[in-house]
Design a protein around this motif. Structure first.
Motif, PDB file in Angstrom:
ATOM      1  N   PRO A 222      71.803  43.602  38.552  1.00  0.00           N
ATOM      2  CA  PRO A 222      72.281  43.453  39.949  1.00  0.00           C
ATOM      3  C   PRO A 222      71.186  42.982  40.894  1.00  0.00           C
ATOM      4  O   PRO A 222      71.427  42.124  41.758  1.00  0.00           O
ATOM      5  CB  PRO A 222      72.770  44.866  40.299  1.00  0.00           C
ATOM      6  CG  PRO A 222      73.112  45.484  38.979  1.00  0.00           C
ATOM      7  CD  PRO A 222      72.106  44.958  38.021  1.00  0.00           C
ATOM      8  N   ILE A 225      70.357  39.290  40.150  1.00  0.00           N
ATOM      9  CA  ILE A 225      71.416  38.400  40.622  1.00  0.00           C
ATOM     10  C   ILE A 225      71.321  38.197  42.130  1.00  0.00           C
ATOM     11  O   ILE A 225      71.457  37.069  42.628  1.00  0.00           O
ATOM     12  CB  ILE A 225      72.797  38.965  40.230  1.00  0.00           C
ATOM     13  CG1 ILE A 225      72.999  38.842  38.716  1.00  0.00           C
ATOM     14  CG2 ILE A 225      73.920  38.235  40.972  1.00  0.00           C
ATOM     15  CD1 ILE A 225      74.226  39.544  38.192  1.00  0.00           C
ATOM     16  N   VAL A 226      71.065  39.287  42.859  1.00  0.00           N
ATOM     17  CA  VAL A 226      70.909  39.172  44.312  1.00  0.00           C
ATOM     18  C   VAL A 226      69.709  38.294  44.654  1.00  0.00           C
ATOM     19  O   VAL A 226      69.776  37.432  45.539  1.00  0.00           O
ATOM     20  CB  VAL A 226      70.757  40.565  44.944  1.00  0.00           C
ATOM     21  CG1 VAL A 226      70.328  40.445  46.410  1.00  0.00           C
ATOM     22  CG2 VAL A 226      72.066  41.337  44.851  1.00  0.00           C
ATOM     23  N   TRP A 358      74.729  30.281  40.561  1.00  0.00           N
ATOM     24  CA  TRP A 358      74.627  31.116  39.371  1.00  0.00           C
ATOM     25  C   TRP A 358      73.811  30.435  38.271  1.00  0.00           C
ATOM     26  O   TRP A 358      74.066  30.581  37.094  1.00  0.00           O
ATOM     27  CB  TRP A 358      76.001  31.509  38.851  1.00  0.00           C
ATOM     28  CG  TRP A 358      76.883  32.078  39.914  1.00  0.00           C
ATOM     29  CD1 TRP A 358      77.931  31.458  40.529  1.00  0.00           C
ATOM     30  CD2 TRP A 358      76.764  33.364  40.531  1.00  0.00           C
ATOM     31  NE1 TRP A 358      78.478  32.279  41.481  1.00  0.00           N
ATOM     32  CE2 TRP A 358      77.793  33.463  41.502  1.00  0.00           C
ATOM     33  CE3 TRP A 358      75.898  34.445  40.363  1.00  0.00           C
ATOM     34  CZ2 TRP A 358      77.970  34.593  42.298  1.00  0.00           C
ATOM     35  CZ3 TRP A 358      76.072  35.572  41.147  1.00  0.00           C
ATOM     36  CH2 TRP A 358      77.100  35.636  42.097  1.00  0.00           C
TER      37      TRP A 358
END
Length: 422
Positions: A222, A225-226, A358
Motif C-alpha cells: 500500500p 503504491i501510494v 500503475w
C-alpha cells in the motif's frame, strides 16, 4: 555450449578531445557510421567471435532537462564507450581485441587517457569495464560459427532448388544433399550437466527469494503504491519536438543494411524510490532475458539481435543500446503496438518520460510524446560493426530450422515443408 557476452568499456573524454576522436572514428568507416571490417585501426572482421560492436561517444543532449526538475548536477562526464556483443566472456573478448588491434585501440583510447601505453591496454580496459544492468540476446546459444555455417547451408540449398525449379521435393532431395555436402557444419554442442544445473539455479533462485520476501512486500505494497501514484501524477513530461537537422544527422547513419543500431542515454527521475525501482526492474528484465526469452523473441518482438541497459554516474543515468532489424520508425511502432507495457517498465523511471498509470499503462501509448521522448534521448553511434550484414533475426532462425530439418533427413510432408522454406 557457446556463451554470448556483452563487453562494455567506457572512459571519460575531455571536451577538447571529442572532435579529433570523432574524426578518427570516421576514418574507420566505409559509410556514415558503418565500420569498415578491415579498417587498419580495429579490423573488426578479423576478431573472432564478434557479432556486433560499436564505438559511441556518450554525450547526453538531455542534461539540460535536469534544470528545475532534478537535484542532480547539471553536468556529467562525456565518455567514449566500446560496446561488443559476441562469443565468450567479456575477458576473452578483451583479450581478442587487444591481440588483434592493440595499436589502434591504444590510439583511440588515448583520447580518454593521453598517457595510455600499448602494453597496459588490456589492464586499462578491464579497469574501465562496466557491467550492464541487463542484457538481451536473440539466441544466447547461437555462436558466430553456427550463424555463418547455417547461412552458407541455406545459400547452397537455395542454389540447388533454383537450379531445378520444376523438380518435386523427392526428386530435388539428392541435389539438396549434394549441395549441402560441400558445406561443413560444426556440431552444435549441447550444454553440460554443470551448465544445466547453473541455468536451473539461475531460473529458480530469484522467484524463490521473491516468494520468501512476499509477506513483507505485501505489507509494504500500500505504501509503495501510494508513493508510485503520487509520482506518476506529478512527474514532468519532457518530450520536445524533434529538430530536423538532428534527425537528418541520425538518419545519415541508419538504413545502410537490413539491421540498424540504436543508442540512447538519459537521467533517472530523482529519489531513492525511482532508483531502487529501476534496479529491481532491470534485474527482472535481465533474469527474464536469460531464462525466459531465449528463443528469439523479447515479448512479442522478434527483430532485436542484442540489447543492453547500463547504469552510469552512480546510477544517475542509464545508457541503452540495441541492434535491430528494419527502420527506426518500424522498430518504435513494433514495440508500441506489441509490448508497450514493457517499454513503460524499462524506461518510465527516466526523467521526462510520458506519464504512466500503475507503471505499465499509458506511457508509450501516448505515441507522439513517446516518440519525441525517444528522439530526445537518442545519440549518434559514431561507428557500428555488424558481422552478419544482410541477415535478419528471421533469416538466422530460418537457417537454424533448415539445418535441423536437413539433419533429420525429412520425408513425406516434412520434406515438402523443408523445401518450401528454403
Amino acid at each position: 555450449m557457446p556463451r554470448l557476452s556483452t563487453l562494455f568499456v567506457a572512459a571519460e573524454v575531455a571536451q577538447d578531445a571529442i572532435a579529433p576522436l570523432d574524426e578518427l572514428l570516421r576514418s574507420m568507416a566505409c559509410a556514415p557510421g558503418q565500420a569498415d571490417p578491415a579498417n587498419p585501426l580495429v579490423p573488426f572482421g578479423a576478431i573472432a567471435g564478434v557479432q556486433v560492436a560499436r564505438f559511441v561517444v556518450l554525450e547526453d543532449p538531455s542534461l539540460p532537462d535536469r534544470i528545475g526538475h532534478s537535484p542532480f548536477p547539471p553536468h556529467e562526464p562525456t565518455r567514449l564507450a566500446l560496446l561488443v556483443d559476441g562469443d565468450g566472456s567479456p575477458e576473452e573478448l578483451i583479450d581478442r581485441f587487444v591481440a588483434a588491434a592493440a595499436p589502434g585501440l591504444t590510439r583511440i583510447f588515448r583520447h580518454c587517457d593521453p598517457g595510455l601505453a600499448e602494453d597496459a591496454l588490456a589492464a586499462w580496459m578491464r579497469r574501465h569495464q562496466i557491467r550492464p544492468a541487463a542484457t538481451y540476446a536473440n539466441r544466447p546459444d547461437r555462436a558466430s560459427r553456427q550463424i555463418r555455417e547455417e547461412a552458407a547451408l541455406h545459400d547452397a540449398l537455395l542454389a540447388a532448388r533454383l537450379a531445378y525449379p520444376a523438380a518435386t521435393p523427392e526428386a530435388l532431395w539428392p541435389h539438396l544433399e549434394a549441395a549441402a555436402a560441400a558445406v561443413p557444419l560444426t556440431p552444435v554442442p549441447a550444454p553440460g550437466l554443470l551448465a544445466r544445473l547453473a541455468g536451473l539455479a539461475g531460473l529458480l533462485l530469484p522467484p524463490l527469494l521473491l516468494l520468501a520476501f512476499l509477506p513483507l512486500l505485501l505489507l509494504a505494497a500500500p505504501v509503495l503504491i501510494v508513493m508510485l501514484r503520487r509520482r506518476e501524477t506529478t512527474d514532468p513530461v519532457i518530450a520536445p519536438r524533434p529538430v530536423r537537422a538532428r534527425n537528418a544527422m541520425l538518419s545519415a547513419i541508419e538504413d545502410h543494411d537490413v539491421a540498424n543500431q540504436y543508442s540512447a542515454i538519459g537521467t533517472l527521475k530523482p529519489g531513492r524510490f525511482r532508483r531502487w525501482l529501476t534496479i529491481a526492474i532491470l534485474a527482472a528484465i535481465g533474469w527474464g532475458a536469460h531464462h525466459l526469452f531465449r528463443r528469439g523473441r523479447l515479448g512479442r518482438v522478434n527483430t532485436i539481435h542484442f540489447a543492453s541497459w547500463t547504469f552510469l554516474d552512480d546510477k544517475r543515468r542509464v545508457f541503452f543500446a540495441s541492434n535491430y532489424d528494419g527502420s527506426r520508425e518500424a522498430y518504435n511502432d513494433d514495440f508500441i503496438n506489441k509490448v508497450a507495457y514493457g517499454l513503460n517498465l524499462s524506461f518510465s523511471n527516466g526523467l521526462g518520460y510520458p506519464r504512466t498509470d500503475w507503471l505499465i499503462l499509458g506511457g508509450a501509448r501516448h505515441e507522439q510524446d513517446f516518440k519525441w521522448y525517444l528522439f530526445h534521448h537518442q545519440i549518434p553511434t559514431q561507428l557500428w560493426y555488424n558481422a552478419f550484414r544482410g541477415l535478419t533475426a528471421y533469416d538466422m532462425a530460418r537457417n537454424a530450422r533448415l539445418r535441423a530439418a536437413f539433419e533429420a533427413r525429412p520425408t513425406g510432408t516434412a520434406l515438402h515443408r523443408f523445401v518450401a522454406e528454403i
